[in-house]
Scaffold this motif. Structure first.
Motif, PDB file in Angstrom:
ATOM      1  N   MET A  56       2.746  -7.929   5.555  1.00  0.00           N
ATOM      2  CA  MET A  56       1.844  -7.785   4.413  1.00  0.00           C
ATOM      3  C   MET A  56       1.309  -6.352   4.392  1.00  0.00           C
ATOM      4  N   LEU A  57       0.900  -5.957   3.205  1.00  0.00           N
ATOM      5  CA  LEU A  57       0.183  -4.696   3.056  1.00  0.00           C
ATOM      6  C   LEU A  57      -1.278  -5.056   2.776  1.00  0.00           C
ATOM      7  N   VAL A  58      -2.162  -4.588   3.648  1.00  0.00           N
ATOM      8  CA  VAL A  58      -3.589  -4.866   3.481  1.00  0.00           C
ATOM      9  C   VAL A  58      -4.250  -3.572   3.001  1.00  0.00           C
ATOM     10  N   VAL A  59      -4.861  -3.619   1.830  1.00  0.00           N
ATOM     11  CA  VAL A  59      -5.471  -2.415   1.264  1.00  0.00           C
ATOM     12  C   VAL A  59      -6.988  -2.587   1.207  1.00  0.00           C
ATOM     13  N   ALA A  60      -7.685  -1.692   1.883  1.00  0.00           N
ATOM     14  CA  ALA A  60      -9.152  -1.746   1.868  1.00  0.00           C
ATOM     15  C   ALA A  60      -9.650  -1.033   0.617  1.00  0.00           C
ATOM     16  N   SER A  61     -10.470  -1.717  -0.156  1.00  0.00           N
ATOM     17  CA  SER A  61     -11.030  -1.113  -1.369  1.00  0.00           C
ATOM     18  C   SER A  61     -12.380  -0.479  -1.043  1.00  0.00           C
ATOM     19  N   ASP A  62     -13.006   0.118  -2.052  1.00  0.00           N
ATOM     20  CA  ASP A  62     -14.353   0.666  -1.877  1.00  0.00           C
ATOM     21  C   ASP A  62     -15.429  -0.383  -2.183  1.00  0.00           C
ATOM     22  N   VAL A  90       2.466  -8.618  -0.657  1.00  0.00           N
ATOM     23  CA  VAL A  90       3.667  -8.957   0.121  1.00  0.00           C
ATOM     24  C   VAL A  90       4.838  -8.182  -0.473  1.00  0.00           C
ATOM     25  N   PRO A  91       5.899  -7.967   0.328  1.00  0.00           N
ATOM     26  CA  PRO A  91       7.048  -7.213  -0.186  1.00  0.00           C
ATOM     27  C   PRO A  91       7.670  -7.929  -1.385  1.00  0.00           C
ATOM     28  N   GLU A  92       8.087  -7.141  -2.362  1.00  0.00           N
ATOM     29  CA  GLU A  92       8.663  -7.726  -3.575  1.00  0.00           C
ATOM     30  C   GLU A  92       9.996  -8.403  -3.304  1.00  0.00           C
ATOM     31  N   ASP A  93      10.663  -7.963  -2.204  1.00  0.00           N
ATOM     32  CA  ASP A  93      11.981  -8.532  -1.903  1.00  0.00           C
ATOM     33  C   ASP A  93      11.901  -9.938  -1.313  1.00  0.00           C
ATOM     34  N   ARG A 115      -5.674   4.065   2.747  1.00  0.00           N
ATOM     35  CA  ARG A 115      -6.474   2.836   2.737  1.00  0.00           C
ATOM     36  C   ARG A 115      -5.663   1.609   3.101  1.00  0.00           C
ATOM     37  N   GLY A 116      -4.384   1.812   3.364  1.00  0.00           N
ATOM     38  CA  GLY A 116      -3.515   0.652   3.579  1.00  0.00           C
ATOM     39  C   GLY A 116      -3.020   0.537   5.013  1.00  0.00           C
ATOM     40  N   MET A 117      -2.699  -0.687   5.400  1.00  0.00           N
ATOM     41  CA  MET A 117      -2.079  -0.947   6.703  1.00  0.00           C
ATOM     42  C   MET A 117      -0.956  -1.954   6.467  1.00  0.00           C
ATOM     43  N   ILE A 118       0.209  -1.706   7.046  1.00  0.00           N
ATOM     44  CA  ILE A 118       1.272  -2.705   6.964  1.00  0.00           C
ATOM     45  C   ILE A 118       1.219  -3.513   8.254  1.00  0.00           C
ATOM     46  N   VAL A 142       2.439  -3.023  12.075  1.00  0.00           N
ATOM     47  CA  VAL A 142       3.897  -2.914  12.217  1.00  0.00           C
ATOM     48  C   VAL A 142       4.208  -1.474  12.614  1.00  0.00           C
ATOM     49  N   ASP A 143       4.757  -1.294  13.795  1.00  0.00           N
ATOM     50  CA  ASP A 143       5.058   0.057  14.296  1.00  0.00           C
ATOM     51  C   ASP A 143       5.979   0.793  13.339  1.00  0.00           C
ATOM     52  N   GLY A 144       5.597   2.005  13.029  1.00  0.00           N
ATOM     53  CA  GLY A 144       6.497   2.870  12.275  1.00  0.00           C
ATOM     54  C   GLY A 144       6.606   2.552  10.788  1.00  0.00           C
ATOM     55  N   ALA A 145       5.898   1.542  10.316  1.00  0.00           N
ATOM     56  CA  ALA A 145       5.987   1.194   8.891  1.00  0.00           C
ATOM     57  C   ALA A 145       5.284   2.271   8.059  1.00  0.00           C
TER      58      ALA A 145
END
Ligand code: ATP
Ligand code: MG
Length: 315
Positions: free
Chosen positions: A30-36, A21-24, A93-96, A81-84
């Motif tokens: 959210m930022l979803v990061v796919a790992s290996d 989640v954003p630190e602010d 590997r990430g999607m916002i 999120v458009d344009g993020a």
């Protein structure tokens, strides 16, 4: 250890993905990061599959775009999120995404009979309570795709197949009908697209949530972790189940584990939701290390699928 990403705080690690989640303090995205990481039968296996996180993210993004209308169908809202701008550390590997109010139902659609569906059909002639014609074989195409939901159990518990009326109890009758109809529609669109590229989409799982009151497609979509993909030519000419279901997904890993780990269930005895998430019967102990050859073959097949599906072709 979760990777540090400036501006983001790690809040959760699933079996395959890490959520930030954003630190602010903003809590609407959210930022979803796919790992290996690769999981099967509810265990994360060692080693990971190099490149898997990137390949899965590529596939999800491509399908979100198709379903937003690039395939000529009507727009299906999704959680991107458009344009993020995704942080460069995880740019591939990430999607916002918008944080959705997730519905507790895994929306599974099956167009072909295999896995837990085949196991249930062999015993009872039904799949998740839906009667099917006699005489079907493992890997056969169903007369029409079926919606076979599962309850998305709270963290750490196993998902469970449920009937349509249980789905209605969980989310209400209108929402349940909407989930079923939209899942079947998306499956039909994706199956057609995959077929035009020589690939069978045998079954898949969607997760939906609510954003500003609107039903929205979340999680990953139509990846080789959430779906079974087979080579259409092999399916048409093959005679044995393994020839027919030459898979582009983690069935390679499941099959190896089933044959090489005493605690793993037999390949065809898997439950419904493991088709999608790798969840299965309770297992104990630590699974054996995947051999390099299985890892290499899985990477190669995932890559081959991404190339086939996302190739630009005239239609
Ligand atoms: P577990 O949490 O049991 O390990 P998992 O292995 O499916 O489940 P991952 O797939 O690695 O976990 O993590 C993704 C998690 O994020 C899932 O619980 C999924 O439902 C949730 N999720 C996906 N998209 C969104 C969204 N837009 N908003 C909120 N939650 C989401
Ligand atoms: Mg998941």
């Amino acid at each position: 250890m979760t990777q540090a990403i400036p501006g983001w705080r790690a809040v959760y690690s699933g079996k395959v993905r890490d959520l930030y989640v954003p630190e602010d303090g903003a809590d609407d995205r959210m930022l979803v990061v796919a790992s290996d990481r690769v999981s099967a039968f509810d265990h994360v296996l060692e080693p990971g599959i190099p490149g898997k996180g990137e390949l899965l993210t590529t596939l999800s993004l491509w399908w979100f775009d198709q379903l937003a209308g690039a395939d000529g169908g009507r727009r299906v809202a999704n959680h991107l999120v458009d344009g993020a701008v995704v942080p460069e550390e995880v740019s591939t590997r990430g999607m916002i995404v918008h944080r959705l109010e997730m519905l507790p139902v895994e929306c599974v659609v099956r167009g072909y009979l295999t896995g837990s569906g085949w196991a249930e059909y062999s015993a009872t002639g039904t799949v998740c309570g839906i009667s099917l014609p006699d005489g079907l074989s493992n890997g056969d195409r169903l007369p029409a795709p079926i919606f076979t939901p599962a309850y998305k159990a709270p963290l750490g518990e196993h998902d469970e197949n449920i009937t349509f009326s249980q789905t209605e109890e969980l989310v209400g009758a209108d929402r349940a009908a909407q989930l079923r109809d939209l899942s079947l529609e998306i499956y039909a669109r994706a199956e057609k697209t995959a077929r035009s590229r020589g690939v069978i989409l045998a079954d898949t799982k969607f997760e939906f949530g609510i954003l500003d009151g609107e039903l929205t497609l979340g999680d990953e979509v139509l990846t080789s972790d959430s779906s079974r993909y087979w080579d259409a030519a092999a399916w048409a000419s093959g005679t044995t189940p393994s020839e027919r279901m030459a898979s582009f997904d983690k069935q390679i890993v499941r099959d190896w584990l089933a044959a090489n780990w005493a605690h793993a269930p037999g390949g065809s005895a898997q439950r419904a939701s493991d088709a999608q998430s790798g969840r299965g019967e309770d297992k104990t102990g630590t699974p054996p290390q995947l051999p390099a050859e299985i890892v290499a073959r899985t990477t190669a097949r995932y890559r081959e699928l991404v190339d086939l599906i996302t190739a630009t072709i005239d239609r």
